[in-house]
Design a protein around this motif. Structure first.
Motif, short mmCIF file in Angstrom:
data_model
loop_
_atom_site.label_atom_id
_atom_site.label_comp_id
_atom_site.label_asym_id
_atom_site.label_seq_id
_atom_site.Cartn_x
_atom_site.Cartn_y
_atom_site.Cartn_z
N UNK A 138 0.85 -1.19 0.00
CA UNK A 138 0.00 0.00 0.00
C UNK A 138 0.87 1.23 0.00
N UNK A 139 0.30 2.32 -0.46
CA UNK A 139 0.93 3.64 -0.39
C UNK A 139 -0.01 4.53 0.41
N UNK A 140 0.47 5.04 1.54
CA UNK A 140 -0.40 5.81 2.42
C UNK A 140 0.26 7.13 2.76
N UNK A 141 -0.56 8.04 3.27
CA UNK A 141 -0.05 9.33 3.72
C UNK A 141 0.00 9.32 5.24
N UNK A 216 13.91 8.55 -10.03
CA UNK A 216 13.14 7.41 -10.50
C UNK A 216 11.65 7.75 -10.48
N UNK A 217 10.86 7.05 -11.31
CA UNK A 217 9.40 7.25 -11.24
C UNK A 217 8.87 6.93 -9.84
N UNK A 218 7.75 7.55 -9.50
CA UNK A 218 7.16 7.36 -8.17
C UNK A 218 6.93 5.89 -7.85
N UNK A 219 6.43 5.12 -8.83
CA UNK A 219 6.15 3.71 -8.58
C UNK A 219 7.41 2.95 -8.18
N UNK A 220 8.55 3.26 -8.81
CA UNK A 220 9.79 2.56 -8.46
C UNK A 220 10.29 3.00 -7.09
N UNK A 221 10.19 4.27 -6.80
CA UNK A 221 10.57 4.73 -5.45
C UNK A 221 9.71 4.07 -4.38
N UNK A 222 8.43 3.89 -4.68
CA UNK A 222 7.53 3.22 -3.74
C UNK A 222 7.93 1.76 -3.54
N UNK A 223 8.24 1.05 -4.63
CA UNK A 223 8.65 -0.35 -4.51
C UNK A 223 9.92 -0.46 -3.68
N UNK A 224 10.87 0.45 -3.89
CA UNK A 224 12.11 0.42 -3.12
C UNK A 224 11.84 0.60 -1.63
#
Length: 1001
Positions: A138-141, A216-224
């Motif tokens: 998940x990506x949360x604030x 990096x794109x946001x999705x890749x930063x999120x995966x990292x």
């Protein structure tokens, strides 16, 4: 010896311990608490932990906390109450916390307390979910930052309820006591995230050479950020995470959890009970032990039950992997049920013998945790049911003639004989038996052939009860108060046995037991059967001198019920004092019309406006009338003059106006003396239970005790802790004085048409989206530097501005600019209104903004080429009455635009069969009240209710929050948007954000 305890607070595990030894002299500090684990088996697990002082709400005896059961029994020396103690604790980082919870166990120097064992259960559950892949990213604030998290997939409501119910109170003792569900979700989320990070390799993706991580794109930063210790996702100015968040949320919503075929099951058998499936012996010999039998049970088919003893003996049907499943499950259960350790010393464990104290610990501590962990638990039928309580019996006093319990001639001053008894189920307990139970000092006792749970607190309360006078005579009024205020957690009131209508009153059966009263001859209508029963109940309560709360659902005819009561009194030869009806301004005309239509022989005087009578003229006008109508505002201003009239009763319609007991208006209305009182409301509780206390305080002053006592005994336990016993006690206390019938109950009314609710999703125009983003960005920039008071004002003003943007740009800008083509809502409203009027039907359109209604009225009239009616707070009483009359009587199609505050209650507008909520008030009770202007008795057609929502905006997300919390909406969602002001910055950002799908092409 130390007993280790744990609570979840601030997103982290907090560890502390109890010890035996000298007490701490500080009055507010926990006298036995420590966070020093030096030299113990726990010390290697606490690297990097830091110390804090926590305020924990803990059970307290007198001036010191109640020791945990692991420290041994404590002599009882008074009542138990919750008190906040300062406790030194260690806060562990996530990985250290997970390591501790997976290693914590009973040892020679540290014993794990029940609360720590429960959190160990959650850690096991988190690891189990991670191993089986029952997790999703998940990506949360969080506090304005983007954070990558792993969250559990738990879609089994029964399991979640079991985990909530099994949580020991100490786990949620921080912050004065938090809801168990909130602590469970926070703890499980944190532990699952840690468990996954402990097994997923880092980094998850190979590094991209020649490119800085922040580029990096946001999705890749999120995966990292999903692996490793740091969950923060680096931000870039170009980032728009809303779309990714929405996709991940949708993924989570679509997930489902698989179920396994077998689980380990534990069955508690009484002393003398035979093996499973055979008859239990009626009597047990002294010295016989209890047994916990181990077995395997089908997950999908609980009737599939294989005792371990049969399995080891080869007498059970062959089950694949049965031995491995049993031994693995018993090993997992050991950490939750440490008493089981001796039974696992054998290669073929099948049962655990227990003494009575051990059986009681299994019932109270281990069984709930095992059930919450997914194990099967089978308990005797009496478990949790046969409890010690009080029984109140009252009979008419033969020396008083018919007495208060007779079917007629009921008199609250009449004497009744009463008797208090101790009872377990249907069996009473005498003093000798209780003394013997006290001598045995065992928490499980066998009484008259059945086992009973009896803890020390109950026993002490029962002994104290037996020292008081338990028989005698009292007035009927005193008996009512005795029943209402009787009982407590340790010794509840379990039964009331009273004869005649007095028994019907105390049991809440009076409306069903009384003979319905026929429709009064002077009433120009025919009462429905449920209304005739309600009339009998109102007359019955009035005859007793008791106040009544008529809480029938909106539209079931509460007004005509009261008018019928006035006519019934006069037809039976009574010449009662006048009745004062205190009403919202919007209902005065409605009462006037209904009295003129249905009860034309009643003399009605309206006390309102600048020309109203005062002083002696008011007294004379009131005494020459049967019914006096006034408004809440006028009653507050003229309370002293109104108090000079000898009122037979005071009636408050829409009595939720009294819900805030401390307001000048509520105090003024309560101060007007009358023989009896009637409160009328379809929503006796809009937001909090203290509102019910305020309304009942008007109807029957002092009946529910002081407000502070009511909050402590009922409101806080029910709203914060979900205490079912407190809820049942409150129902018993209020049921005799409340008549509640619902339109959805077909046994009450079978000819009311259906109500269909439709959510109409609208897009924003590009102009609206631009204004929305600018308004939100401005608020978030200001809120970071604001104090709490300024922050609240900013949030509320921003909410109003965003709702205005969703309505129309001109509503926010107030520039008098053109309306067409600039609002998705307005375009959809035009279509619906055109369709409704084209079919020859009528619609009510509610908006909470009078200024927006004033903009819409001429615009819609021009577009529809027909008049559009408009009722708002500035509409005079006469104009209001004329508008309603015109709308109801004109046979042609029409649109009636209404201000929600001015017209959301009291009006009858059954000519409409369409209702539109243009901008939401976010309180289901308020919206339902407005809808019921059309959906009420007199409506012959199905009613369509449309609720407008701008997709991808805060309107959609607040609607989702309300839907998720529907069962608790009355206690969670406050009037208007005030409840949203208490959200954190991260929650606000999530609720108010604008999604890409919000804007139309």
């Amino acid at each position: 010896m130390l007993v280790a305890h744990a609570t979840w607070h601030g997103g982290a595990l907090c560890l502390w311990a109890e010890r035996t030894g000298p007490r701490t002299p500080d009055a507010d500090a926990h006298p036995f608490a420590t966070c020093d684990f030096t030299g113990t088996s726990y010390e290697p697990l606490l690297g990097g932990a830091f110390r804090v002082t926590l305020p924990l709400a803990l059970p307290t005896h007198g001036d010191h906390p109640q020791p945990s059961a692991e420290l041994g029994p404590e002599p009882y020396d008074g009542p138990v109450e919750l008190r906040v103690w300062r406790v030194p604790a260690l806060v562990l980082d996530p990985f250290a916390a997970m390591a501790l919870l997976q290693a914590a166990e009973h040892s020679g120097d540290v014993i794990a307390g029940t609360d720590l064992r429960y959190l160990c259960l959650l850690a096991d559950e988190a690891a189990h979910l991670a191993r089986r892949g029952q997790v999703l990213p998940a990506l949360v604030r969080e506090d304005g930052d983007l954070v990558a998290r792993w969250r559990p997939v738990l879609d089994d409501p029964a399991r979640l309820r079991a985990l909530v119910q099994a949580m020991p109170a100490a786990c949620r003792a921080a912050e004065g006591g938090r809801p168990a569900a909130a602590v469970l979700r926070e703890a499980l989320d944190g532990l699952v995230d840690t468990a996954v990070r402990g097994v997923v390799p880092h980094p998850l993706l190979p590094e991209r050479k020649g490119r800085a991580p922040e580029r990096l794109p946001l999705a890749e930063r999120w995966v990292a950020a999903l692996t490793g210790p740091d969950a923060a996702v680096p931000r870039e100015p170009r980032d728009d995470p809303d779309e990714l968040i929405a996709e991940l949320d949708a993924w989570a919503a679509a997930s489902r959890r698989p179920a396994g075929p077998l689980r380990v099951c534990f069955r508690l058998a009484e002393p003398g009970a035979e093996e499973f499936g055979e008859t239990e012996t009626e009597e047990a010999e002294d010295g016989d032990l209890w047994r916990v039998e181990f077995a395997l049970q089908g997950t999908d088919d609980p009737s599939l039950y294989v005792p371990a003893a049969m399995m080891w003996a080869g007498e059970a049907p062959s089950v694949e992997n049965a031995e491995e499943t049993l031994l693995t499950g018993l090993g997992r259960a050991l950490r939750l049920f440490p008493d089981m350790a001796p039974a696992l010393d054998t290669a073929t464990p099948h049962e655990l013998p227990l003494d009575t104290a051990g059986a009681f610990r299994f019932l109270r501590q281990a069984a709930p945790m095992l059930a919450a962990a997914g194990f099967g638990v089978l308990l005797p039928q009496w478990a949790g049911k046969a409890r010690l309580g009080m029984r109140f019996t009252t009979r008419a006093d033969p020396d008083e003639g018919a007495g208060a319990a007779a079917s007629s001639g009921f008199d609250l001053k009449g004497m009744v004989r009463f008797r208090w008894d101790l009872a377990i189920g249907d069996e009473t307990v005498d003093e000798e038996e209780l003394a013997e139970l006290a001598r045995l000092k065992t928490p499980l006792v066998r009484l008259r052939g059945q086992w009973v749970e009896l803890d020390e607190e109950q026993l002490e309360a029962a002994l104290d009860f037996l020292r008081r006078p338990r028989t005698g005579t009292m007035t009927a009024a005193q008996a009512i108060r005795a029943v209402i205020h009787a009982g407590e957690k340790a010794l509840p009131l379990t039964d009331v046995d009273a004869d005649g209508v007095f028994g019907d009153l105390l049991s809440g059966r009076a409306d069903r037991a009384l003979t319905p009263l026929a429709t009064p001859e002077d009433l120009d209508a025919r009462l429905r059967p449920y209304q005739e029963r309600g009339l009998a109940w109102l007359a019955f309560m009035d005859g007793l001198g008791l106040g009544a709360l008529l809480a029938d659902d909106m539209g079931l005819g509460k007004t005509i019920s009261v008018l019928s009561l006035l006519l019934h009194e006069r037809e039976n030869g009574a010449a009662p004092d006048p009745t004062l009806a205190v009403l919202p301004m919007s209902l005065v005309g409605n009462w006037q019309r209904e009295a003129a239509r249905f009860a034309p022989k009643l003399r009605v005087y309206v006390h309102h406006g600048t020309g109203r009578h005062r002083d002696d003229d008011l007294v004379a006008a009131a005494r020459s009338a049967d019914l006096v109508l006034t408004t809440y505002g006028t009653a507050a201003r003229d309370a002293e003059m109104l108090a000079r009239v000898g009122w037979g009763r005071v009636v408050c319609d829409e009595a939720q106006a009294l819900k805030n007991s401390g307001t000048r208006q509520a105090r003024a209305v309560r101060s007007i003396p009358a023989r009896t009182r009637i409160a009328m409301t379809g929503t006796p509780v809009e937001n909090h239970l203290t509102e019910l206390w305020s309304i009942m305080e008007f109807a029957n002053p002092g009946l529910l005790g002081p407000r502070a006592q009511f909050r402590e005994r009922f409101a806080v336990p029910i709203e914060r802790e979900g205490d079912e016993r407190a809820a049942m006690a409150l129902k018993r206390a209020t049921q005799p004085f409340v008549l509640r019938r619902l339109k959805t109950d077909r046994s009450i009314i079978s000819d009311l048409p259906e109500k269909q609710e439709i959510k109409v999703y609208c897009n924003l125009t590009t102009e609206q989206a631009s204004l929305y983003r600018a308004t939100l960005d401005d608020m978030l920039a200001q809120i970071a530097e604001a104090d709490d008071k300024q922050r609240r004002g900013l949030v509320l003003s921003t909410m109003a501005k965003l709702k205005q943007v969703c309505n129309h740009p001109a509503h926010l800008l107030k520039d008098g600019s053109r309306l067409p083509g600039r609002s998705g809502k307005l375009e959809r409203l035009e279509e619906i209104c055109a369709e409704v009027t084209g079919q020859g039907e009528k619609a009510l359109v509610f908006t909470q903004y009078a200024e927006f209604g004033s903009m819409l009225q001429p615009y819609l009239a021009a577009r529809l080429e027909r008049p559009v009616l408009w009722l708002h707070g500035g509409t005079s009483k006469q104009a209001r009455d004329d508008l309603v009359q015109h709308f109801q009587s004109d046979p042609g199609p029409a649109v009636f635009l209404l201000s929600l505050k001015a017209a959301g209650t009291g009006l009858t507008l059954t000519a409409a069969n369409h209702v539109v909520h243009l901008d939401r008030w976010w309180n289901p009770a308020v919206e339902d009240q407005a809808t019921d202007r059309a959906f009420r008795i007199g409506q012959t057609r199905n009613v369509q209710v449309r609720k407008f929502i701008c997709v991808g905006t805060m309107e959609e997300r607040v609607d989702e929050m309300i839907e998720r919390k529907k069962a608790l909406a009355e206690s969670i969602v406050g009037t208007g948007e005030e409840w949203l002001a208490d959200l954190s910055v991260a929650e606000l950002r999530d609720v108010l954000r604008l999604s890409p799908e919000a804007v139309s092409e």
